[in-house]
Design a protein around this motif. Structure first.
Motif, PDB file in Angstrom:
ATOM      1  N   ASP A   1      50.911  37.549  43.317  1.00 50.02           N
ATOM      2  CA  ASP A   1      51.841  36.294  43.681  1.00 50.02           C
ATOM      3  C   ASP A   1      51.155  35.488  42.177  1.00 50.02           C
ATOM      4  O   ASP A   1      50.423  35.067  41.923  1.00 50.02           O
ATOM      5  CB  ASP A   1      50.594  35.905  44.726  1.00 50.02           C
ATOM      6  N   PRO A   2      52.773  34.646  41.299  1.00 53.90           N
ATOM      7  CA  PRO A   2      52.509  33.861  40.714  1.00 53.90           C
ATOM      8  C   PRO A   2      51.579  33.047  40.879  1.00 53.90           C
ATOM      9  O   PRO A   2      50.825  32.246  39.854  1.00 53.90           O
ATOM     10  CB  PRO A   2      54.642  33.889  40.107  1.00 53.90           C
ATOM     11  N   LEU A   3      51.288  32.247  42.113  1.00 58.01           N
ATOM     12  CA  LEU A   3      50.332  31.436  42.109  1.00 58.01           C
ATOM     13  C   LEU A   3      49.307  32.115  43.004  1.00 58.01           C
ATOM     14  O   LEU A   3      48.527  31.392  43.616  1.00 58.01           O
ATOM     15  CB  LEU A   3      51.181  30.249  43.020  1.00 58.01           C
ATOM     16  N   GLY A   4      49.129  32.956  42.251  1.00 52.15           N
ATOM     17  CA  GLY A   4      47.703  33.420  43.093  1.00 52.15           C
ATOM     18  C   GLY A   4      46.506  32.930  42.637  1.00 52.15           C
ATOM     19  O   GLY A   4      45.917  33.206  43.663  1.00 52.15           O
ATOM     20  N   ARG A   5      45.812  33.092  41.275  1.00 52.54           N
ATOM     21  CA  ARG A   5      45.380  31.769  41.921  1.00 52.54           C
ATOM     22  C   ARG A   5      44.721  30.676  42.101  1.00 52.54           C
ATOM     23  O   ARG A   5      43.141  30.568  42.142  1.00 52.54           O
ATOM     24  CB  ARG A   5      44.615  32.046  39.756  1.00 52.54           C
ATOM     25  N   GLU A   6      45.441  29.536  41.959  1.00 54.55           N
ATOM     26  CA  GLU A   6      45.839  28.544  42.486  1.00 54.55           C
ATOM     27  C   GLU A   6      45.081  28.740  43.797  1.00 54.55           C
ATOM     28  O   GLU A   6      44.032  27.743  44.463  1.00 54.55           O
ATOM     29  CB  GLU A   6      46.997  28.063  41.882  1.00 54.55           C
ATOM     30  N   LYS A   7      46.061  29.716  45.011  1.00 58.16           N
ATOM     31  CA  LYS A   7      45.719  30.301  46.069  1.00 58.16           C
ATOM     32  C   LYS A   7      43.999  30.087  46.574  1.00 58.16           C
ATOM     33  O   LYS A   7      43.610  29.941  47.072  1.00 58.16           O
ATOM     34  CB  LYS A   7      46.356  30.832  46.566  1.00 58.16           C
ATOM     35  N   ALA A   8      43.545  31.293  45.365  1.00 62.32           N
ATOM     36  CA  ALA A   8      42.096  31.450  45.539  1.00 62.32           C
ATOM     37  C   ALA A   8      41.103  30.180  45.216  1.00 62.32           C
ATOM     38  O   ALA A   8      41.010  30.045  46.227  1.00 62.32           O
ATOM     39  CB  ALA A   8      42.181  32.206  44.611  1.00 62.32           C
ATOM     40  N   LEU A   9      41.377  29.180  44.480  1.00 62.07           N
ATOM     41  CA  LEU A   9      40.790  28.312  44.178  1.00 62.07           C
ATOM     42  C   LEU A   9      41.062  27.292  44.866  1.00 62.07           C
ATOM     43  O   LEU A   9      39.954  26.651  45.827  1.00 62.07           O
ATOM     44  CB  LEU A   9      41.775  27.665  42.854  1.00 62.07           C
ATOM     45  N   LYS A  10      42.557  27.167  46.173  1.00 57.64           N
ATOM     46  CA  LYS A  10      42.234  26.029  47.092  1.00 57.64           C
ATOM     47  C   LYS A  10      41.421  26.483  47.920  1.00 57.64           C
ATOM     48  O   LYS A  10      40.421  25.719  48.390  1.00 57.64           O
ATOM     49  CB  LYS A  10      44.176  26.377  47.679  1.00 57.64           C
ATOM     50  N   PHE A  11      41.202  27.883  48.103  1.00 57.55           N
ATOM     51  CA  PHE A  11      40.391  28.463  49.555  1.00 57.55           C
ATOM     52  C   PHE A  11      38.937  29.199  48.769  1.00 57.55           C
ATOM     53  O   PHE A  11      38.314  30.357  49.560  1.00 57.55           O
ATOM     54  CB  PHE A  11      41.430  29.404  50.050  1.00 57.55           C
ATOM     55  N   GLY A  12      38.019  28.310  47.903  1.00 55.01           N
ATOM     56  CA  GLY A  12      36.811  28.935  47.377  1.00 55.01           C
ATOM     57  C   GLY A  12      36.675  28.862  46.052  1.00 55.01           C
ATOM     58  O   GLY A  12      35.050  28.491  45.644  1.00 55.01           O
ATOM     59  N   ALA A  13      37.356  29.680  45.125  1.00 53.65           N
ATOM     60  CA  ALA A  13      37.208  29.525  44.373  1.00 53.65           C
ATOM     61  C   ALA A  13      36.650  28.463  43.140  1.00 53.65           C
ATOM     62  O   ALA A  13      37.639  27.827  43.837  1.00 53.65           O
ATOM     63  CB  ALA A  13      38.593  30.823  43.292  1.00 53.65           C
ATOM     64  N   ASN A  14      36.172  27.976  42.887  1.00 51.70           N
ATOM     65  CA  ASN A  14      36.001  27.540  41.543  1.00 51.70           C
ATOM     66  C   ASN A  14      36.257  27.207  39.807  1.00 51.70           C
ATOM     67  O   ASN A  14      35.380  26.530  38.718  1.00 51.70           O
ATOM     68  CB  ASN A  14      35.065  26.655  42.149  1.00 51.70           C
ATOM     69  N   VAL A  15      36.251  28.291  39.394  1.00 52.96           N
ATOM     70  CA  VAL A  15      36.467  28.822  38.268  1.00 52.96           C
ATOM     71  C   VAL A  15      37.761  30.150  37.592  1.00 52.96           C
ATOM     72  O   VAL A  15      37.891  30.339  38.332  1.00 52.96           O
ATOM     73  CB  VAL A  15      35.119  29.783  38.162  1.00 52.96           C
ATOM     74  N   ILE A  16      38.597  28.947  36.907  1.00 58.15           N
ATOM     75  CA  ILE A  16      39.418  30.244  36.056  1.00 58.15           C
ATOM     76  C   ILE A  16      39.085  30.644  35.150  1.00 58.15           C
ATOM     77  O   ILE A  16      38.987  30.073  34.405  1.00 58.15           O
ATOM     78  CB  ILE A  16      41.203  29.372  36.737  1.00 58.15           C
ATOM     79  N   MET A  17      39.841  31.342  34.746  1.00 57.55           N
ATOM     80  CA  MET A  17      39.435  31.988  33.262  1.00 57.55           C
ATOM     81  C   MET A  17      40.860  32.452  32.378  1.00 57.55           C
ATOM     82  O   MET A  17      41.454  33.228  32.676  1.00 57.55           O
ATOM     83  CB  MET A  17      38.808  34.170  33.246  1.00 57.55           C
ATOM     84  N   PRO A  18      41.466  31.161  31.807  1.00 58.11           N
ATOM     85  CA  PRO A  18      42.644  31.590  31.270  1.00 58.11           C
ATOM     86  C   PRO A  18      42.651  32.614  29.447  1.00 58.11           C
ATOM     87  O   PRO A  18      41.653  32.209  29.316  1.00 58.11           O
ATOM     88  CB  PRO A  18      42.835  29.961  30.748  1.00 58.11           C
ATOM     89  N   ASN A  19      42.913  33.412  29.493  1.00 49.89           N
ATOM     90  CA  ASN A  19      43.867  34.107  28.643  1.00 49.89           C
ATOM     91  C   ASN A  19      44.093  33.512  27.730  1.00 49.89           C
ATOM     92  O   ASN A  19      44.715  32.801  27.630  1.00 49.89           O
ATOM     93  CB  ASN A  19      44.484  35.675  29.043  1.00 49.89           C
TER      94      ASN A  19
END
Ligand code: 5AD
Ligand code: FES
Length: 362
Positions: free
Chosen positions: A285-303
């Motif tokens: 899902d193109p917005l997959g990581r943002e959905k995870a952030l919304k519901f619990g995650a707080n870190v992202i690893m931009p390539n």
């Protein structure tokens, strides 16, 4: 059987509770996601921390049955980025206030590799005046190497256990000395003992994996007292042995939803850890990581890997952003995170709160 509502009101989930949560359908799932959002805001807030990901080599000694860069895959072009270009990527992260980077590569244990990493760690600390936080994700090493890299400046380590089920582990890896479940768990323990902020994770939706296995994964993280977790959906890769079992998989969309739920339940169970929104989510899902952030995650690893090599670091197919440069991604990523209701914490390390709590209790 307890309702989803009743389970969510408990302080602790048992295996059976987690299985019920994982099997919930849409309306009920929404209750889980909403609760995870609330727990996240109350405990770690709405800040999202960046870890600029540098995949500096796809040369790998190992032969995991799911992974596109496994040693036996002869249909991939092997590369190794030289120190200068790795440092350039680190500088990019520093100048753009990413605050931390992740150095990731296929697994190697030879001296040349160990030394290269050691030198890089020191150099990255130097060029950033100690300001860049460094996470490494470089597989299984001797305790001595783990220690050396720690002393040279790495302070977080990611080593996914892939699954907490020993039998499942042996179905998705060759059975030999370099792919050994017990060794993997021991390594994780040794990272924690050395003093790393320790991260692990699993793949969700693997062939042969059950809801009970996934519940056990979450209970394992809790029992181990882990500081950071990354969980992504398993994505089949044509050039790997596990591809033959693709008929056994849940549809990609369901694997995706299950992963989002795993992340959400984990946030409710472990309120103060860091949870990374796995890149593999974005392949479904193109917005997959943002959905995870919304519901619990707080870190992202931009390539931030130099673009020419992104195509070659394909652990799974349909990998996102392989044609974009690091800077192309920046504006749009920030906007998408904003839409999810979060804000990027530029210039902040955002270390795992859980790590510091754990240190205090020592
Ligand atoms: N699908 C999803 N994730 C994968 N990884 C490796 N291969 C795949 C795949 N086919 C994950 C593993 C590994 C991390 C670096 O990437 O969990 O630990
Ligand atoms: Fe490289 Fe698994 S194939 S570590």
């Amino acid at each position: 059987m307890e309702s989803i509502f009743e389970i969510l009101n408990k302080n602790d989930f048992n295996r059976c509770n987690i299985v019920t949560l994982l099997k919930s359908k849409s309306d009920e799932s929404k209750l889980i996601l909403d609760k995870a959002r609330a727990v996240k805001l109350a405990n770690v807030g709405s800040k999202v921390y960046y870890r600029g990901l540098i995949e500096f080599s796809n040369i790998c000694l190992k032969d995991c049955y799911y992974c596109g860069i496994r040693r036996s895959n002869k249909n991939t072009n092997r590369y190794e980025i030289d120190a200068d270009n790795i440092l350039k990527a680190a500088k990019f992260a520093h100048e753009n206030r990413y605050a931390s980077i992740v150095l990731q590569a296929g697994e190697r244990t030879d001296n040349v590799f160990v030394e290269k990493v050691n030198k890089l760690l020191k150099e990255i600390k130097k060029i950033s005046n100690g300001e860049l936080g460094i996470t490494i994700s470089l597989g299984e090493q001797s305790e001595e190497v783990f220690k050396r890299w720690f002393d040279s400046g790495a302070h977080r380590f990611l080593l996914r256990i892939e699954t907490s089920n020993r039998e499942l582990y042996s179905k998705i890896h060759p059975n030999n000395n370099i792919h050994n479940f017990d060794k993997r768990l021991e390594m994780l323990q040794s990272l924690q003992n050395i003093g790393y902020q320790t991260g692990t994770g699993v793949m969700v939706g693997l062939p042969f994996q059950t809801y009970e296995d996934l519940a056990d994964d979450l209970l394992y993280f809790k029992k181990f007292n882990i500081d950071m977790v990354g969980m992504g959906p398993y994505i089949e890769h044509t050039e790997t042995p596990l591809y033959q079992h693709r008929q056994k998989l849940l549809p990609a969309k369901e694997r995706f939803n299950l992963t989002i739920k795993m992340n959400a339940i984990l946030r409710i169970m472990m309120k103060d850890i860091n949870i990374a929104a796995a890149t593999a989510l974005q392949s479904i899902d193109p917005l997959g990581r943002e959905k995870a952030l919304k519901f619990g995650a707080n870190v992202i690893m931009p390539n931030i890997t130099p673009t020419i090599h992104r195509k070659e670091y394909q652990l799974y197919e349909n990998k996102p952003c392989i044609d974009e440069g690091a800077d192309d991604c920046m504006g749009c990523l920030e906007a998408r995170i904003g839409l999810a209701g979060d804000t990027v914490a530029y210039g902040e390390w955002g270390d795992s709160k859980h790590f510091f709590e754990r240190q205090k209790k020592k």
